[in-house]
Design an enzyme around this catalytic site. Structure first.
Site, PDB file in Angstrom:
ATOM      1  N   GLY A  94       0.807  -1.215   0.000  1.00 59.15           N
ATOM      2  CA  GLY A  94       0.000   0.000   0.000  1.00 59.15           C
ATOM      3  C   GLY A  94       0.841   1.267   0.000  1.00 59.15           C
ATOM      4  O   GLY A  94       0.506   2.251  -0.668  1.00 59.15           O
ATOM      5  N   GLN A 150      -7.859   0.200   3.752  1.00 60.50           N
ATOM      6  CA  GLN A 150      -8.668  -0.357   4.836  1.00 60.50           C
ATOM      7  C   GLN A 150     -10.066  -0.763   4.383  1.00 60.50           C
ATOM      8  O   GLN A 150     -10.787  -1.420   5.135  1.00 60.50           O
ATOM      9  CB  GLN A 150      -8.797   0.657   5.978  1.00 60.50           C
ATOM     10  CG  GLN A 150      -7.517   0.860   6.773  1.00 60.50           C
ATOM     11  CD  GLN A 150      -7.074  -0.374   7.545  1.00 60.50           C
ATOM     12  OE1 GLN A 150      -7.856  -1.308   7.763  1.00 60.50           O
ATOM     13  NE2 GLN A 150      -5.826  -0.395   7.950  1.00 60.50           N
ATOM     14  N   GLY A 206      -2.245  -5.534   0.270  1.00 62.17           N
ATOM     15  CA  GLY A 206      -2.595  -6.944   0.409  1.00 62.17           C
ATOM     16  C   GLY A 206      -2.857  -7.383   1.830  1.00 62.17           C
ATOM     17  O   GLY A 206      -3.847  -8.073   2.113  1.00 62.17           O
ATOM     18  N   CYS A 249       1.887   2.031  13.147  1.00 66.28           N
ATOM     19  CA  CYS A 249       3.128   2.541  12.557  1.00 66.28           C
ATOM     20  C   CYS A 249       3.893   3.446  13.509  1.00 66.28           C
ATOM     21  O   CYS A 249       5.089   3.601  13.371  1.00 66.28           O
ATOM     22  CB  CYS A 249       2.832   3.278  11.253  1.00 66.28           C
ATOM     23  SG  CYS A 249       1.753   2.352  10.176  1.00 66.28           S
TER      24      CYS A 249
HETATM   25  C1  LIG Z   1      -1.624  -0.342   6.001  1.00 67.42           C
HETATM   26  C2  LIG Z   1      -1.978   0.899   5.285  1.00 67.42           C
HETATM   27  C3  LIG Z   1      -1.149   1.422   4.288  1.00 67.42           C
HETATM   28  C4  LIG Z   1       0.218   0.846   3.976  1.00 67.42           C
HETATM   29  O1  LIG Z   1       0.165  -0.375   3.345  1.00 67.42           O
HETATM   30  P1  LIG Z   1       1.463  -1.337   3.403  1.00 67.42           P
HETATM   31  O2  LIG Z   1       1.084  -2.467   2.509  1.00 67.42           O
HETATM   32  O3  LIG Z   1       1.639  -1.714   4.816  1.00 67.42           O
HETATM   33  O4  LIG Z   1       2.595  -0.554   2.840  1.00 67.42           O
HETATM   34  C5  LIG Z   1      -1.547   2.560   3.635  1.00 67.42           C
HETATM   35  N1  LIG Z   1      -2.716   3.150   3.931  1.00 67.42           N
HETATM   36  C6  LIG Z   1      -3.546   2.686   4.870  1.00 67.42           C
HETATM   37  C7  LIG Z   1      -4.833   3.379   5.134  1.00 67.42           C
HETATM   38  C8  LIG Z   1      -3.208   1.536   5.568  1.00 67.42           C
HETATM   39  O5  LIG Z   1      -4.028   1.092   6.519  1.00 67.42           O
END
Ligand SMILES: *Cc1c(COP(=O)(O)O)cnc(C)c1O
Length: 378
Positions: A73, A180, A201, A324
């Protein structure tokens, strides 16, 4: 402790579904080919990647050639935001919100430090941005509006379709981070009027380290990386075949029975909320009472810190906000942005349910949290 705690941290990450593991295993073993190879090993891997692309496209209601697989993400957000600014170098203005995940917020900060004008739109007390606050920032030089579909800490849903329509009328590109949302509610890229949409993912019962960016046909976008021409030149690098196959299988599972799952999870979430409200005088909800992800309950406990509270409840695994930036006691910026005083915001706990969460789990969690809160108050 012999037993693992009850997992109520599904917005941090989800376990792999058994069907995801089953789909992936052959691509970790006998089907190891490189999708770019023309022999049968390669062609088998390529067919699997193509199939996963169609599976994810079906979940988003887009065409499979509008999917770019990424390393998660974070990378999808970086590609969307930096990729648009590189493709439209004359437009030096970006609009975002104050509640974005660091994977958007820190990209916008980097652009602002390199001379871009970045406007960050605030939220109301229930955590939603207002469409008119956003459109008030539109300028002729605006390249991109980036606003998340649902917030990872509060679960609050944003008015994405209305924002998308307004942006399109002004010729402004629109990106949404839907990491999400997928698997928790229906997502149609046309209804949402988005040009770019990020997928992670591991929030969707697929592996970590894989994700995707939906790129509407015709959207100007430059790649972050240079290499061979994978993913239509937008994301070079040999495909992570097994993880991409896992993401495809997770997309199929996400669509299957979504309505029923959404209703059942809402019922459990609200049961947890009611039990806590009855036991904890002064408990406050962080976020909109209804316009919220079906799995997300973020509540403030009065007169304690969320970190101390969770430490006193080894029976459950949850978080005090965004995973995070764990480890520090500072109030969540998302909750403070909603107008909650920082000293109250530190009492927040995020409880996020998943596919395997049971009624017994939420009942136990409510009892344990309420008892720990009483103990902490002394
Ligand atoms: C977890 C998350 C991400 C980051 O995704 P990763 O695959 O962990 O890099 C970005 N945006 C939101 C809203 C998330 O919850």
């Amino acid at each position: 402790m012999d037993r693992l705690p009850i997992y109520l941290d599904h917005n941090a990450t989800t376990p792999l579904l058994p069907e995801v593991v089953d789909a992936m295993l052959p691509f970790l073993t006998e089907h190891f080919g490189n999708p770019s190879s023309s022999h049968v090993y390669g062609q088998r891997a390529k067919a699997a990647v193509d199939n996963a692309r169609q599976q994810l496209a079906a979940l988003l209601h887009c065409s499979s050639d509008e999917i770019v697989f990424t390393g998660g993400g974070t990378e999808a957000n970086n590609l969307a935001i930096v990729g648009v600014t590189r493709a439209l170098p004359k437009r030096r203005h970006i609009i975002t919100t104050v509640i974005e995940h660091p994977a958007t917020a820190n990209v916008c900060r980097m652009l602002s430090e390199s001379g871009y004008h970045v406007d960050r739109v605030g939220v109301d007390p229930v955590g939603q941005v207002s469409v008119s606050d956003v459109t008030a920032q539109f300028r002729s030089e605006t390249a991109l509006l980036t606003a998340m579909h649902s917030n990872n800490e509060t679960g609050v849903l944003q008015p994405i379709a209305a924002l998308g329509k307004a942006a399109r009328e002004r010729g402004i590109l629109f990106h949404t981070d839907a990491a999400q949302s997928l698997g928790k509610l229906p997502v149609h890229v046309d209804d949402l009027c988005v040009d770019l949409l990020s997928v992670a993912g591991h929030k969707l019962y697929a592996p970590k380290g894989v994700g995707a960016l939906y790129v509407r046909k015709g959207t100007p976008l430059q790649p972050l990386l240079r290499g061979a021409g994978h993913e239509r030149g937008l994301r070079p690098g040999t495909e992570n075949v097994a993880s991409i196959v896992g993401l495809g299988a997770a997309a199929v599972a996400a669509a299957h029975g979504l309505d029923v799952r959404q209703r059942a999870m809402t019922t459990l979430r609200d049961r947890l909320h009611h039990a806590l409200r009855n036991a904890v005088t002064g408990l406050q909800l962080n976020g909109h009472p209804e316009q919220r992800l079906c799995n997300t309950l973020n509540v403030r406990f009065p007169r304690v810190s969320g970190t101390a509270l969770l430490a006193a409840v080894p029976e459950i695994a949850a978080s005090t906000g965004s995973a995070c930036h764990d480890g520090n006691e500072t109030a969540s910026a998302v909750i403070v942005a909603m107008g909650v005083p920082a000293e109250d915001a530190v009492g927040s706990v995020r409880l996020t349910l998943g596919r395997s969460t049971t009624q017994a789990d939420v009942d136990l969690a409510a009892r344990a949290l309420a008892a720990a809160w009483q103990r902490l108050l002394g």
